[in-house]
Design an enzyme around this catalytic site. Structure first.
Site, PDB file in Angstrom:
ATOM      1  CE1 TYR A 159      10.490  -2.464   1.216  1.00  0.00           C
ATOM      2  CE2 TYR A 159      11.769  -3.762   2.769  1.00  0.00           C
ATOM      3  CZ  TYR A 159      10.576  -3.446   2.179  1.00  0.00           C
ATOM      4  OH  TYR A 159       9.433  -4.103   2.570  1.00  0.00           O
ATOM      5  CE  LYS A 166       7.506  -5.477   5.037  1.00  0.00           C
ATOM      6  NZ  LYS A 166       6.109  -5.638   5.496  1.00  0.00           N
TER       7      LYS A 166
HETATM    8  N1  LIG Z   1       4.080  -4.328  -2.847  1.00  0.00           N
HETATM    9  C1  LIG Z   1       5.251  -4.910  -2.679  1.00  0.00           C
HETATM   10  O1  LIG Z   1       6.141  -4.842  -3.545  1.00  0.00           O
HETATM   11  C2  LIG Z   1       5.495  -5.731  -1.441  1.00  0.00           C
HETATM   12  C3  LIG Z   1       6.459  -6.763  -1.484  1.00  0.00           C
HETATM   13  C4  LIG Z   1       6.648  -7.558  -0.346  1.00  0.00           C
HETATM   14  C5  LIG Z   1       5.898  -7.296   0.791  1.00  0.00           C
HETATM   15  N2  LIG Z   1       4.972  -6.283   0.809  1.00  0.00           N
HETATM   16  C6  LIG Z   1       4.199  -6.082   2.029  1.00  0.00           C
HETATM   17  O2  LIG Z   1       2.849  -6.426   1.784  1.00  0.00           O
HETATM   18  C7  LIG Z   1       2.046  -5.774   2.776  1.00  0.00           C
HETATM   19  C8  LIG Z   1       0.876  -5.096   2.094  1.00  0.00           C
HETATM   20  O3  LIG Z   1       1.332  -4.011   1.299  1.00  0.00           O
HETATM   21  P1  LIG Z   1       0.805  -3.748  -0.176  1.00  0.00           P
HETATM   22  O4  LIG Z   1       1.989  -3.750  -1.068  1.00  0.00           O
HETATM   23  O5  LIG Z   1      -0.349  -4.624  -0.464  1.00  0.00           O
HETATM   24  O6  LIG Z   1       0.376  -2.210  -0.116  1.00  0.00           O
HETATM   25  P2  LIG Z   1      -1.035  -1.518   0.260  1.00  0.00           P
HETATM   26  O7  LIG Z   1      -0.717  -0.059   0.328  1.00  0.00           O
HETATM   27  O8  LIG Z   1      -2.091  -1.938  -0.658  1.00  0.00           O
HETATM   28  O9  LIG Z   1      -1.340  -2.094   1.714  1.00  0.00           O
HETATM   29  C9  LIG Z   1      -0.742  -1.583   2.870  1.00  0.00           C
HETATM   30  C10 LIG Z   1      -1.828  -1.516   3.921  1.00  0.00           C
HETATM   31  O10 LIG Z   1      -1.296  -1.098   5.169  1.00  0.00           O
HETATM   32  C11 LIG Z   1      -2.322  -0.396   5.818  1.00  0.00           C
HETATM   33  N3  LIG Z   1      -1.826   0.375   6.953  1.00  0.00           N
HETATM   34  C12 LIG Z   1      -0.806   1.274   6.988  1.00  0.00           C
HETATM   35  N4  LIG Z   1      -0.714   1.811   8.225  1.00  0.00           N
HETATM   36  C13 LIG Z   1      -1.677   1.224   8.987  1.00  0.00           C
HETATM   37  C14 LIG Z   1      -2.102   1.347  10.339  1.00  0.00           C
HETATM   38  N5  LIG Z   1      -1.505   2.214  11.185  1.00  0.00           N
HETATM   39  N6  LIG Z   1      -3.139   0.586  10.782  1.00  0.00           N
HETATM   40  C15 LIG Z   1      -3.759  -0.267   9.944  1.00  0.00           C
HETATM   41  N7  LIG Z   1      -3.420  -0.435   8.647  1.00  0.00           N
HETATM   42  C16 LIG Z   1      -2.388   0.310   8.180  1.00  0.00           C
HETATM   43  C17 LIG Z   1      -2.890   0.474   4.700  1.00  0.00           C
HETATM   44  O11 LIG Z   1      -4.167   0.960   5.062  1.00  0.00           O
HETATM   45  C18 LIG Z   1      -2.944  -0.527   3.571  1.00  0.00           C
HETATM   46  O12 LIG Z   1      -4.181  -1.208   3.552  1.00  0.00           O
HETATM   47  C19 LIG Z   1       2.957  -4.826   3.531  1.00  0.00           C
HETATM   48  O13 LIG Z   1       3.413  -5.479   4.714  1.00  0.00           O
HETATM   49  C20 LIG Z   1       4.115  -4.669   2.556  1.00  0.00           C
HETATM   50  O14 LIG Z   1       5.310  -4.263   3.200  1.00  0.00           O
HETATM   51  C21 LIG Z   1       4.750  -5.508  -0.295  1.00  0.00           C
END
Ligand SMILES: NC(=O)c1ccc[n+]([C@@H]2O[C@H](COP(=O)([O-])OP(=O)(O)OC[C@H]3O[C@@H](n4cnc5c(N)ncnc54)[C@H](O)[C@@H]3O)[C@@H](O)[C@H]2O)c1
Length: 259
Positions: A159, A166
């Site tokens: 990570y 984070k």
């Molecule tokens: N998937 C997991 O296991 C997990 C667990 C905990 C937290 N998260 C967090 O959840 C959130 C959403 O991620 P996800 O897993 O749904 O993945 P995802 O890839 O579906 O979403 C990530 C989003 O970030 C956007 N993004 C990236 N760079 C950008 C920029 N410069 N400007 C605007 N948008 C931008 C992308 O377009 C995308 O829509 C993130 O903060 C991620 O770290 C994910």
């Protein structure tokens, strides 16, 4: 009657129908909210996000391009919302980015400066940048949330720099809550369990994390997007009106286990 009846807000982070932001919007819409959306600039991104939003059943959606690392883009989105709607009630920040080359086990120590600062900028600073602009169009108070992960507080192999970002995001949340509370704007973070999405597939060893959580968490399963969506809707609704500055774990209880 839905818990979000009469509320309107911005959802940032739908890349496709597997995104956490998609499930959050799904719960919000079911509970009566009107959602506005942004997508990364470019035709391909607009099409992908538009397809997901139409799967949510939103007719004639409000969609605006946004690269959150650009102050001009951020100003344009919030100015447009202010002039078209006057005010909003909630904001969902569900975005993160780090160069996947550096999200591999054993590669944290050598993280280059530009990779580190870009991860911090897009994944942490933009939460403050968006909350600041949103607060200007929340005259009646409001609720903002962002998405975090357990790697903020424990060193999760692979990570890496995203864990550092984070940790900054969670600290940012506390300072936002402290300052915005006077305007009756609440700020909370959901620490979500692992979910297969476009972003998470960039994290080295992600499948092992899913297997481990399923085995070791109290609920003995991985979370779904809907688990996070429903908790997010509650945090964005008035039902959670006394809650601010918190990290809410929606992780099948994994974070309480001492193994
Ligand atoms: N998937 C997991 O296991 C997990 C667990 C905990 C937290 N998260 C967090 O959840 C959130 C959403 O991620 P996800 O897993 O749904 O993945 P995802 O890839 O579906 O979403 C990530 C989003 O970030 C956007 N993004 C990236 N760079 C950008 C920029 N410069 N400007 C605007 N948008 C931008 C992308 O377009 C995308 O829509 C993130 O903060 C991620 O770290 C994910």
């Amino acid at each position: 009657m839905g818990m979000m009846d009469g509320k309107r807000g911005l959802v940032v982070g739908i890349a496709n129908d597997r995104s956490f932001a998609y499930s959050i919007a799904e719960s919000l819409i079911r509970e009566g909210a009107e959602c506005l959306f942004t997508h990364l600039p470019g035709d391909k991104m607009a099409r992908r996000c538009g397809k997901a939003v139409s799967a949510l059943g939103v007719e004639d959606p409000w969609l605006c391009p946004l690269d959150a690392s650009s102050d001009e883009d951020l100003d344009a989105v919030f100015d447009r919302i202010g002039s078209e709607f006057g005010k909003i009630d909630f904001l969902v920040h569900s975005i993160a980015f780090a160069d996947r080359e550096w999200l591999q086990e054993g590669k944290f120590t050598k993280t280059p400066r530009e990779v580190y600062t870009q991860a911090m900028d897009i994944s942490a600073y933009t939460y403050a940048a968006m909350a600041n602009r949103a607060s200007e169009i929340m005259p009646d108070g409001g609720s903002v949330i962002a998405m975090s992960y357990y790697g903020a507080e424990k060193a999760v192999p692979g990570y890496n720099v995203m864990g550092v970002a984070k940790a900054a995001l969670e600290a940012t949340n506390r300072y936002l809550a402290l300052e915005l509370g006077a305007k009756n704007i609440r700020a909370n973070v959901i620490s979500g369990g692992p979910l297969r999405t476009m972003s998470s597939m960039a994290v080295g060893g992600f499948s092992e994390i899913l297997d481990w959580v399923e085995k070791k968490s109290p609920l003995q399963r991985n979370i779904t997007g809907a688990d996070v969506g429903d908790s997010a809707a509650w945090l964005l609704s008035d039902l959670s009106r006394g809650v601010t500055g918190q990290v809410l774990y929606v992780d099948s209880g994994y974070s309480i286990v001492g193994l």
